[in-house]
Scaffold this motif. Structure first.
Motif, PDB file in Angstrom:
ATOM      1  N   ILE A 213       0.847  -1.197   0.000  1.00 36.60           N
ATOM      2  CA  ILE A 213       0.000   0.000   0.000  1.00 36.60           C
ATOM      3  C   ILE A 213       0.876   1.239   0.000  1.00 36.60           C
ATOM      4  O   ILE A 213       1.630   1.483   0.951  1.00 36.60           O
ATOM      5  CB  ILE A 213      -0.954   0.001   1.208  1.00 36.60           C
ATOM      6  CG1 ILE A 213      -1.734  -1.310   1.271  1.00 36.60           C
ATOM      7  CG2 ILE A 213      -1.894   1.191   1.117  1.00 36.60           C
ATOM      8  CD1 ILE A 213      -2.580  -1.582   0.056  1.00 36.60           C
ATOM      9  N   ARG A 214       0.779   2.017  -1.066  1.00 34.17           N
ATOM     10  CA  ARG A 214       1.544   3.253  -1.213  1.00 34.17           C
ATOM     11  C   ARG A 214       0.595   4.439  -1.381  1.00 34.17           C
ATOM     12  O   ARG A 214      -0.618   4.278  -1.538  1.00 34.17           O
ATOM     13  CB  ARG A 214       2.470   3.161  -2.422  1.00 34.17           C
ATOM     14  CG  ARG A 214       3.456   2.008  -2.351  1.00 34.17           C
ATOM     15  CD  ARG A 214       4.552   2.308  -1.351  1.00 34.17           C
ATOM     16  NE  ARG A 214       5.530   1.229  -1.235  1.00 34.17           N
ATOM     17  CZ  ARG A 214       6.826   1.430  -1.060  1.00 34.17           C
ATOM     18  NH1 ARG A 214       7.302   2.666  -1.013  1.00 34.17           N
ATOM     19  NH2 ARG A 214       7.648   0.406  -0.923  1.00 34.17           N
ATOM     20  N   LYS A 215       1.162   5.622  -1.383  1.00 31.00           N
ATOM     21  CA  LYS A 215       0.343   6.830  -1.456  1.00 31.00           C
ATOM     22  C   LYS A 215      -0.446   6.905  -2.754  1.00 31.00           C
ATOM     23  O   LYS A 215      -1.604   7.342  -2.761  1.00 31.00           O
ATOM     24  CB  LYS A 215       1.244   8.064  -1.315  1.00 31.00           C
ATOM     25  CG  LYS A 215       0.469   9.375  -1.342  1.00 31.00           C
ATOM     26  CD  LYS A 215       1.382  10.575  -1.156  1.00 31.00           C
ATOM     27  CE  LYS A 215       0.596  11.876  -1.184  1.00 31.00           C
ATOM     28  NZ  LYS A 215       1.484  13.056  -1.014  1.00 31.00           N
ATOM     29  N   ARG A 216       0.150   6.451  -3.865  1.00 26.59           N
ATOM     30  CA  ARG A 216      -0.522   6.527  -5.156  1.00 26.59           C
ATOM     31  C   ARG A 216      -1.149   5.196  -5.570  1.00 26.59           C
ATOM     32  O   ARG A 216      -1.399   4.969  -6.745  1.00 26.59           O
ATOM     33  CB  ARG A 216       0.451   7.027  -6.226  1.00 26.59           C
ATOM     34  CG  ARG A 216       0.836   8.490  -6.026  1.00 26.59           C
ATOM     35  CD  ARG A 216       1.748   8.996  -7.131  1.00 26.59           C
ATOM     36  NE  ARG A 216       2.019  10.413  -6.975  1.00 26.59           N
ATOM     37  CZ  ARG A 216       2.981  10.909  -6.197  1.00 26.59           C
ATOM     38  NH1 ARG A 216       3.769  10.085  -5.524  1.00 26.59           N
ATOM     39  NH2 ARG A 216       3.169  12.218  -6.092  1.00 26.59           N
ATOM     40  N   THR A 217      -1.370   4.328  -4.603  1.00 24.56           N
ATOM     41  CA  THR A 217      -2.088   3.083  -4.884  1.00 24.56           C
ATOM     42  C   THR A 217      -3.534   3.405  -5.226  1.00 24.56           C
ATOM     43  O   THR A 217      -4.157   4.281  -4.613  1.00 24.56           O
ATOM     44  CB  THR A 217      -2.031   2.144  -3.669  1.00 24.56           C
ATOM     45  OG1 THR A 217      -0.669   1.803  -3.415  1.00 24.56           O
ATOM     46  CG2 THR A 217      -2.826   0.875  -3.927  1.00 24.56           C
ATOM     47  N   ARG A 218      -4.071   2.711  -6.210  1.00 20.64           N
ATOM     48  CA  ARG A 218      -5.450   2.927  -6.638  1.00 20.64           C
ATOM     49  C   ARG A 218      -6.242   1.631  -6.481  1.00 20.64           C
ATOM     50  O   ARG A 218      -5.738   0.539  -6.766  1.00 20.64           O
ATOM     51  CB  ARG A 218      -5.498   3.396  -8.100  1.00 20.64           C
ATOM     52  CG  ARG A 218      -4.846   4.759  -8.326  1.00 20.64           C
ATOM     53  CD  ARG A 218      -5.609   5.858  -7.613  1.00 20.64           C
ATOM     54  NE  ARG A 218      -5.013   7.171  -7.812  1.00 20.64           N
ATOM     55  CZ  ARG A 218      -4.192   7.759  -6.971  1.00 20.64           C
ATOM     56  NH1 ARG A 218      -3.837   7.136  -5.854  1.00 20.64           N
ATOM     57  NH2 ARG A 218      -3.706   8.963  -7.218  1.00 20.64           N
ATOM     58  N   PHE A 219      -7.495   1.767  -6.012  1.00 23.88           N
ATOM     59  CA  PHE A 219      -8.380   0.627  -5.784  1.00 23.88           C
ATOM     60  C   PHE A 219      -9.540   0.702  -6.767  1.00 23.88           C
ATOM     61  O   PHE A 219     -10.091   1.779  -7.011  1.00 23.88           O
ATOM     62  CB  PHE A 219      -8.925   0.639  -4.347  1.00 23.88           C
ATOM     63  CG  PHE A 219      -7.870   0.447  -3.288  1.00 23.88           C
ATOM     64  CD1 PHE A 219      -7.661  -0.787  -2.719  1.00 23.88           C
ATOM     65  CD2 PHE A 219      -7.085   1.523  -2.863  1.00 23.88           C
ATOM     66  CE1 PHE A 219      -6.691  -0.966  -1.740  1.00 23.88           C
ATOM     67  CE2 PHE A 219      -6.118   1.354  -1.890  1.00 23.88           C
ATOM     68  CZ  PHE A 219      -5.916   0.108  -1.328  1.00 23.88           C
ATOM     69  N   TRP A 220      -9.937  -0.456  -7.308  1.00 25.08           N
ATOM     70  CA  TRP A 220     -11.083  -0.501  -8.212  1.00 25.08           C
ATOM     71  C   TRP A 220     -11.841  -1.798  -8.023  1.00 25.08           C
ATOM     72  O   TRP A 220     -11.305  -2.798  -7.533  1.00 25.08           O
ATOM     73  CB  TRP A 220     -10.630  -0.335  -9.667  1.00 25.08           C
ATOM     74  CG  TRP A 220      -9.807  -1.477 -10.198  1.00 25.08           C
ATOM     75  CD1 TRP A 220     -10.259  -2.599 -10.833  1.00 25.08           C
ATOM     76  CD2 TRP A 220      -8.378  -1.610 -10.118  1.00 25.08           C
ATOM     77  NE1 TRP A 220      -9.214  -3.414 -11.163  1.00 25.08           N
ATOM     78  CE2 TRP A 220      -8.045  -2.835 -10.743  1.00 25.08           C
ATOM     79  CE3 TRP A 220      -7.367  -0.822  -9.597  1.00 25.08           C
ATOM     80  CZ2 TRP A 220      -6.734  -3.281 -10.848  1.00 25.08           C
ATOM     81  CZ3 TRP A 220      -6.062  -1.266  -9.697  1.00 25.08           C
ATOM     82  CH2 TRP A 220      -5.759  -2.474 -10.315  1.00 25.08           C
ATOM     83  N   LEU A 221     -13.118  -1.769  -8.386  1.00 25.10           N
ATOM     84  CA  LEU A 221     -13.996  -2.926  -8.243  1.00 25.10           C
ATOM     85  C   LEU A 221     -13.606  -4.000  -9.250  1.00 25.10           C
ATOM     86  O   LEU A 221     -13.306  -3.708 -10.406  1.00 25.10           O
ATOM     87  CB  LEU A 221     -15.459  -2.523  -8.450  1.00 25.10           C
ATOM     88  CG  LEU A 221     -16.048  -1.590  -7.389  1.00 25.10           C
ATOM     89  CD1 LEU A 221     -17.419  -1.112  -7.828  1.00 25.10           C
ATOM     90  CD2 LEU A 221     -16.135  -2.284  -6.041  1.00 25.10           C
TER      91      LEU A 221
END
Length: 548
Positions: A213-221
């Motif tokens: 997990i980093r600051k620019r990590t992105r999560f999507w469905l």
């Protein structure tokens, strides 16, 4: 003298308390000691709030921690407004240290859920309440029983995160958290914030995967099957077997981007995107907004459609239409405004250090050199449209520079619309032809020709009579031969002559063609586009009943 025996009785003090009373005293003492022992051995009473009392029995349902009995249910009642169940339980003395602010309770019973099958041992022994000890310093005696077991205990090693989304119901408790298709965590909790009107999804990332997990990590469905049909064509993706059944959420740092610093703080917030495509587009956050004014139909043009130049995407359609026809202009305004974004990161690479001001100046220059936008079909199957850009040097700069505060991007009619416009223009010219005047002129010409032929026929008869006369026959042979040639020439223009018959047949055919052309001209006048689109099929005739 003999002494007389004494007749008075001897008295002796009798004890007031008999030793027999020691027995009940000892019994009372033992009872008091047993009561003291019972009271000191009992733990605190707790109250549990539950949605239903299914499987809960007074005196039988136990409370366990690590499969060790630490309490028992003593009372089950409805609450005051009958909305839930209040369960009173008597805990053991040793269980008092487990009752903290973060202690969790849930009912163990047979379950078939996203994480598998559990609680099969309770089919014979009956349901029981599981206690997960807390680690807080604050004691607590009133608890709410969870509907499902927790994903991870409070002291589990890992990282808890909060994802926000505009809609609820996107994720459920127990859904997997995936990294490159591998399960590295679970969804712990789902809530909805009425103040911000956003759904919150709490994730738990197991150790050692929390280092991803980093600051620019992105999560999507992530769904099991992702099928998209757009102006760019078909796109089919299939996830893991678990996500195929339950769905889930995936994460990673987009390729080519700086990941940023490591996230170690619990409950850090991230945005939840609907799909990976939106994650990629999110990085094009520097853009210029323009309004494109289209005269043709924008049906099939959806927000998110690409803006392309010779097949290379440089922007995105933002809103269709930007504004509906308002009072004062209404539907008499033929233009439909469409809001688009020209994205800096798609036109130039980030390493070029080009600013938005430079991009705007470049676009203004391109407008003057004939850069125009047209609507183009991107998918014949779905009918989806896209915005295509090209250079038309012959185009003049439009007069309108702004619309509703946005700069106007010059447009040009698309291919099909231009063809339809050209055909309509041709049909209008055909419709404006003086067909009736031409027919009248032809009729007049035919009448004049018939009169001329009759006069020639009359002259031929007179010459024939003249040649048959004896005086004419006495004319020298040369003159007679000349008159005979004249006679033959005149006979060639008679009613039985081929030129006369051919001319009469040609005039009749031309008149027939003009008669047959009249319905076509009327159809073109009524529906100019009937040369391209077939007219509506007439309904089958319905026979009428005969007269009796």
């Amino acid at each position: 003298m003999t002494e007389k025996p004494s007749t008075s009785a001897k008295t002796q003090a009798i004890k007031q308390v008999s030793s027999i009373w020691l027995v009940p005293l000892i019994a009372v003492g033992i009872g008091i000691w047993m009561l003291f022992q019972y009271m000191t051995a009992q733990g605190p009473q707790i109250t549990l709030k539950m949605e239903t009392a299914e499987g809960i029995e007074v005196g039988k349902t136990e409370i366990k921690a690590l499969n060790v009995k630490v309490g028992v249910v003593t009372k089950v009642v409805l609450n005051e407004d009958y909305s839930s169940i209040e369960v009173t339980a008597q805990m053991n003395k040793d269980a008092a240290r487990m009752l903290k602010d973060d202690t969790l309770f849930w009912v163990v019973k047979p379950r078939i859920g996203k994480s598998g099958v559990s609680g099969l041992d309770t089919l014979l022994s009956g349901a029981y309440i599981q206690l997960q000890p807390g680690r807080s310093d604050v004691a607590k005696f009133d608890f709410e029983v969870l509907d499902v077991p927790p994903v991870a205990p409070p002291d589990a090693k890992g990282l808890r995160l909060i994802l926000t989304h505009n809609e609820a119901g996107k994720l459920g408790v127990g859904d997997p958290v995936l990294y490159e298709g591998f399960t590295v965590g679970r969804v712990e909790k789902t809530t909805f914030d009425t103040a911000t009107k956003k759904a919150h999804y709490q994730l738990f990332i197991f150790e050692p995967y929390d280092s991803l997990i980093r600051k620019r990590t992105r999560f999507w469905l992530t769904s099991g099957v992702d099928l998209q049909m757009s102006a760019e064509g078909f796109n089919l993706k299939i996830g893991s077997i678990e996500s195929l059944i339950t769905g889930g959420v995936s994460f990673r740092v987009p390729k080519g981007r700086d990941p940023g610093e490591l996230i170690t703080k619990d409950y850090s917030k991230f945005r939840l995107y609907n799909n990976l495509k939106l994650v990629r587009e999110r990085f094009f956050d520097e853009y210029l907004e323009y309004v494109m004014m289209f005269e043709e139909s924008v049906r099939g043009l959806q927000p998110g459609a690409p803006v392309e130049y010779k097949g290379i995407r440089i922007g995105t359609v933002q809103k269709v239409p930007l504004k509906l026809p308002s009072y004062g202009h209404g539907f008499t305004n033929k233009h439909i405004p469409v809001l688009v974004r020209i994205e800096l990161g798609r036109v130039w690479d980030h390493s070029d250090n080009i600013t938005l001001e430079a991009l705007k100046a470049s676009m203004t220059s391109e407008f003057q050199h004939g850069l125009r936008a047209t609507l183009k079909t991107g998918n014949l199957l779905t009918g989806a449209l896209l915005v295509d850009l090209d250079v038309y040097p012959e185009e003049k700069m439009p007069k309108q520079k702004e619309f509703d505060g946005y700069a106007v991007f010059p447009t040009k009619a698309g291919g099909f619309a231009q063809i339809q416009r050209d055909i309509t223009s041709i049909l209008k010219k055909i419709n404006n032809l003086p067909v009736e005047d031409t027919l009248e002129t032809l009729n007049t010409t035919l009448q004049t020709s018939q009169q001329t032929l009759r006069a020639a026929e009359s002259v031929a008869k007179e010459l024939k009579g003249l040649l048959a006369a004896k005086d004419t026959q006495a004319i020298p042979g040369e003159v007679r031969e000349s008159l005979q040639k004249i006679q033959d020439t005149l006979d060639g223009y008679g009613p039985n002559a081929a030129p006369y018959q051919n001319l009469e047949q040609a005039l009749a055919e031309f008149e027939q063609v003009m008669v047959e052309l009249q319905p076509v001209l009327r159809q073109l006048n009524t529906k100019p586009n009937s040369l391209i689109f077939t007219s509506e099929k007439a309904a089958d005739p319905i026979p009428a009943g005969g007269q009796k």
